[in-house]
Design a protein around this motif. Structure first.
Motif, PDB file in Angstrom:
ATOM      1  N   ASN A 167      71.342  37.598  25.237  1.00 32.74           N
ATOM      2  CA  ASN A 167      71.808  38.953  24.978  1.00 32.74           C
ATOM      3  C   ASN A 167      70.951  39.988  25.706  1.00 32.74           C
ATOM      4  N   VAL A 168      71.545  41.140  25.960  1.00 24.91           N
ATOM      5  CA  VAL A 168      70.807  42.243  26.587  1.00 24.91           C
ATOM      6  C   VAL A 168      69.643  42.629  25.683  1.00 24.91           C
ATOM      7  N   GLY A 169      68.470  42.759  26.251  1.00 29.25           N
ATOM      8  CA  GLY A 169      67.269  43.110  25.494  1.00 29.25           C
ATOM      9  C   GLY A 169      66.536  41.908  24.932  1.00 29.25           C
ATOM     10  N   GLU A 170      67.152  40.738  24.977  1.00 30.39           N
ATOM     11  CA  GLU A 170      66.516  39.534  24.450  1.00 30.39           C
ATOM     12  C   GLU A 170      65.398  39.070  25.384  1.00 30.39           C
ATOM     13  N   GLU A 171      64.305  38.641  24.786  1.00 33.18           N
ATOM     14  CA  GLU A 171      63.171  38.153  25.567  1.00 33.18           C
ATOM     15  C   GLU A 171      62.995  36.649  25.375  1.00 33.18           C
ATOM     16  N   LEU A 172      62.837  35.979  26.487  1.00 31.17           N
ATOM     17  CA  LEU A 172      62.602  34.530  26.465  1.00 31.17           C
ATOM     18  C   LEU A 172      61.454  34.199  27.408  1.00 31.17           C
ATOM     19  N   SER A 173      60.720  33.140  27.082  1.00 31.40           N
ATOM     20  CA  SER A 173      59.620  32.739  27.968  1.00 31.40           C
ATOM     21  C   SER A 173      60.180  32.188  29.281  1.00 31.40           C
ATOM     22  N   VAL A 174      59.381  32.290  30.319  1.00 35.80           N
ATOM     23  CA  VAL A 174      59.784  31.711  31.612  1.00 35.80           C
ATOM     24  C   VAL A 174      60.010  30.215  31.456  1.00 35.80           C
ATOM     25  N   ASP A 175      59.214  29.580  30.627  1.00 36.99           N
ATOM     26  CA  ASP A 175      59.367  28.154  30.363  1.00 36.99           C
ATOM     27  C   ASP A 175      60.771  27.853  29.830  1.00 36.99           C
ATOM     28  N   THR A 176      61.204  28.604  28.843  1.00 36.00           N
ATOM     29  CA  THR A 176      62.540  28.412  28.281  1.00 36.00           C
ATOM     30  C   THR A 176      63.620  28.690  29.313  1.00 36.00           C
ATOM     31  N   LEU A 177      63.439  29.753  30.074  1.00 39.34           N
ATOM     32  CA  LEU A 177      64.429  30.117  31.095  1.00 39.34           C
ATOM     33  C   LEU A 177      64.551  29.020  32.159  1.00 39.34           C
ATOM     34  N   LEU A 178      63.456  28.362  32.485  1.00 34.27           N
ATOM     35  CA  LEU A 178      63.501  27.273  33.467  1.00 34.27           C
ATOM     36  C   LEU A 178      64.236  26.055  32.912  1.00 34.27           C
ATOM     37  N   TYR A 179      64.025  25.764  31.628  1.00 35.82           N
ATOM     38  CA  TYR A 179      64.778  24.665  31.016  1.00 35.82           C
ATOM     39  C   TYR A 179      66.273  24.991  31.010  1.00 35.82           C
ATOM     40  N   LEU A 180      66.618  26.216  30.657  1.00 34.26           N
ATOM     41  CA  LEU A 180      68.022  26.617  30.644  1.00 34.26           C
ATOM     42  C   LEU A 180      68.627  26.547  32.048  1.00 34.26           C
ATOM     43  N   THR A 181      67.827  26.879  33.037  1.00 33.56           N
ATOM     44  CA  THR A 181      68.294  26.860  34.428  1.00 33.56           C
ATOM     45  C   THR A 181      68.536  25.446  34.925  1.00 33.56           C
ATOM     46  N   MET A 182      67.593  24.556  34.697  1.00 31.67           N
ATOM     47  CA  MET A 182      67.661  23.218  35.282  1.00 31.67           C
ATOM     48  C   MET A 182      68.414  22.208  34.418  1.00 31.67           C
ATOM     49  N   VAL A 183      68.391  22.372  33.101  1.00 28.32           N
ATOM     50  CA  VAL A 183      69.085  21.414  32.230  1.00 28.32           C
ATOM     51  C   VAL A 183      70.521  21.867  31.969  1.00 28.32           C
ATOM     52  N   HIS A 184      70.675  23.114  31.536  1.00 21.93           N
ATOM     53  CA  HIS A 184      71.988  23.629  31.142  1.00 21.93           C
ATOM     54  C   HIS A 184      72.713  24.333  32.293  1.00 21.93           C
ATOM     55  N   SER A 185      72.009  24.581  33.391  1.00 20.12           N
ATOM     56  CA  SER A 185      72.565  25.293  34.545  1.00 20.12           C
ATOM     57  C   SER A 185      73.069  26.682  34.166  1.00 20.12           C
ATOM     58  N   ALA A 186      72.267  27.378  33.367  1.00 16.14           N
ATOM     59  CA  ALA A 186      72.662  28.692  32.851  1.00 16.14           C
ATOM     60  C   ALA A 186      72.449  29.769  33.914  1.00 16.14           C
ATOM     61  N   CYS A 187      73.544  30.395  34.317  1.00 13.82           N
ATOM     62  CA  CYS A 187      73.460  31.436  35.348  1.00 13.82           C
ATOM     63  C   CYS A 187      72.780  32.701  34.827  1.00 13.82           C
TER      64      CYS A 187
END
Length: 455
Positions: free
Chosen positions: A109-129
């Motif tokens: 969501n807009v304004g939501e904060e996530l760690s770079v670690d989490t964002l990398l998992y979402l990128t490489m595992v879930h392919s989250a754009c």
């Protein structure tokens, strides 16, 4: 005469002294024995630092990478963010970039904060754009600057026909790459331990959901695609790109990387449903390689592969050329070594003694099926000492074999013969003159010259 001969010899010695002065630079590809549906593919062995390609097709054809792009997004992030626990915030701009596109997202969501670690998992595992868009703004300041960083990075690793316009792989006609470039990108990424961790994670827990890796080869529930030896790395698909996958597999001590691009979705093997052929292709390539290829010592250390003459050698006029070390090559199982051909394209015509055992001489190509499968270093098989006597004899022969020397010797011989001719002609002329003089003297003798009579 003596003076002339001395001058002649002096000239020859001087000429000889002048002319003695100096005058003013593995592996073969094979065709898989089963159908591969992809437009382009590569299968690379990872057990050798040279990363030999054992199978390939259309590797330089420009294609759309789709979410394979995220490999570069992850690497640019990993190389520019030291603390992966730091948090990044979803902006409205980042949110809008993937909203309504139909792209895979993690629902950030807009304004939501996530760690770079989490964002990398979402990128490489879930392919989250949407995770990619957050990373791009956080790392690059702006998405445009991050894309520039991506393009700079791929050039740094040797890509020559790749261009990115966004961090997620959404379709753009100017967003392209090749299988060859994707291999360079992935091989570089696999050197990074964090990248390996993120890209080979089978599933990731996020907000109470278990997100499976988009590589269906990793999941036993997908019977058609599942391959127990597969690991990670990234998938990608759009209408224009069709289906792509880059994945790794390990079995019986062998390790391979498969790059499959533009594989269709279609019915295969009389099935009633559509199959994503990218996974089938990767599985087929792995099975073919593991079952049909193996490392074989194609030539052994000290194996004789040729011979070359040695000039001025003591007790030897040739030396054998032997392989410097064992040469192991991936070849088809059951290879008939008698079908292997050795070619030495740059073998020297001769070597000059002394020659030392192990001295590098030239390379040999090992050919199988009309293809060079290895290039090996050839070295001298033994030491050949220098013969000073032969060197002197050969130097003299070489000297007198020079065209200029032959010409000069011919001139000298002709000059000498001319001199002899002139000398004897002159001598003969003097004799004739003396003979004529004597004849004249004899002719002048008469009665007045008789002695007086006796009384």
């Amino acid at each position: 005469m003596k003076r002339t001969l001395c001058l002649f010899l002096s000239f020859i010695i001087l000429l000889t002294s002048f002319l003695a002065l100096p005058l003013s630079s593995q592996g073969a590809t094979y065709k898989p024995d089963r159908k591969i549906y992809a437009e382009a593919y590569m299968l690379i062995n990872l057990d050798d630092d040279s990363y030999p390609v054992v199978a390939q097709k259309n590797i330089d054809e420009r294609l759309y990478p789709a979410s394979l792009t995220k490999i570069v997004t992850a690497m640019v992030t990993l190389e520019n963010v030291k603390d992966l626990s730091v948090k990044a915030k979803m902006s409205q701009t980042a949110f809008d970039a993937s909203a309504g596109t139909g792209a895979q997202v993690a629902g950030i969501n807009v304004g939501e904060e996530l760690s770079v670690d989490t964002l990398l998992y979402l990128t490489m595992v879930h392919s989250a754009c949407d995770a990619c868009e957050v990373l791009a703004e956080f790392v690059g300041g702006t998405k445009d600057n991050f894309v520039k960083m991506m393009n700079d990075w791929v050039k740094k690793v040797g890509c020559t026909d790749t261009n990115f316009t966004n961090p997620s792989g959404l379709h753009d006609d100017n967003h392209y790459t090749t299988a060859r470039d994707m291999s360079k990108i992935t091989l570089e990424a696999l050197k990074n331990a964090d990248f390996v961790k993120y890209s080979t994670t089978t599933e990731y827990e996020y907000k109470g959901y278990t997100l499976p890796h988009t590589n269906l080869m990793l999941h036993p529930g997908y019977v058609t695609y599942y391959y127990e030896y597969a690991q990670g790395i990234k998938t990608g698909s759009t209408e224009q790109a069709e289906y792509n996958v880059i994945t790794k597999a390990s079995k019986d001590g062998y390790n391979y990387l498969a790059i499959v691009m533009k594989s269709p979705q279609q019915k295969i093997k009389n099935q009633s449903y559509l199959t994503k052929c990218s996974f089938v292709d990767a599985k087929s390539l792995f099975e073919w390689a593991f079952d049909g290829l193996k490392y074989t010592t194609i030539v052994s250390k000290d194996e004789v592969l040729g011979e070359v003459p040695v000039e001025n050698g003591k007790d030897a006029d040739t030396v054998q050329l032997v392989c410097e070390k064992d040469t192991n090559v991936i070849v088809p199982v059951g290879l008939d070594k008698s079908a292997v051909i050795v070619e030495i394209p740059e073998k020297p015509t001769s070597l000059q003694a002394p020659v030392t055992k192990g001295q590098k001489v030239c390379n040999a190509n090992i050919i199988y099926g009309d293809e060079v499968i290895a290039s090996v270093q050839l070295v001298a098989g033994k030491t050949v000492e220098l013969s000073t006597f032969l060197k002197m004899i050969n130097a003299i022969k070489a000297f007198f074999g020079l065209t200029v020397v032959k010409v000069i010797v011919a001139i000298v011989v002709l000059a000498f013969l001319l001199y002899v001719y002139v000398f004897f002609k002159s001598l003969n002329k003097k004799k004739k003159i003396e003979k004529r003089r004597q004849a004249r003297r004899d002719a002048h003798k008469g009665p007045d010259d008789l002695p007086p009579p006796r009384r």
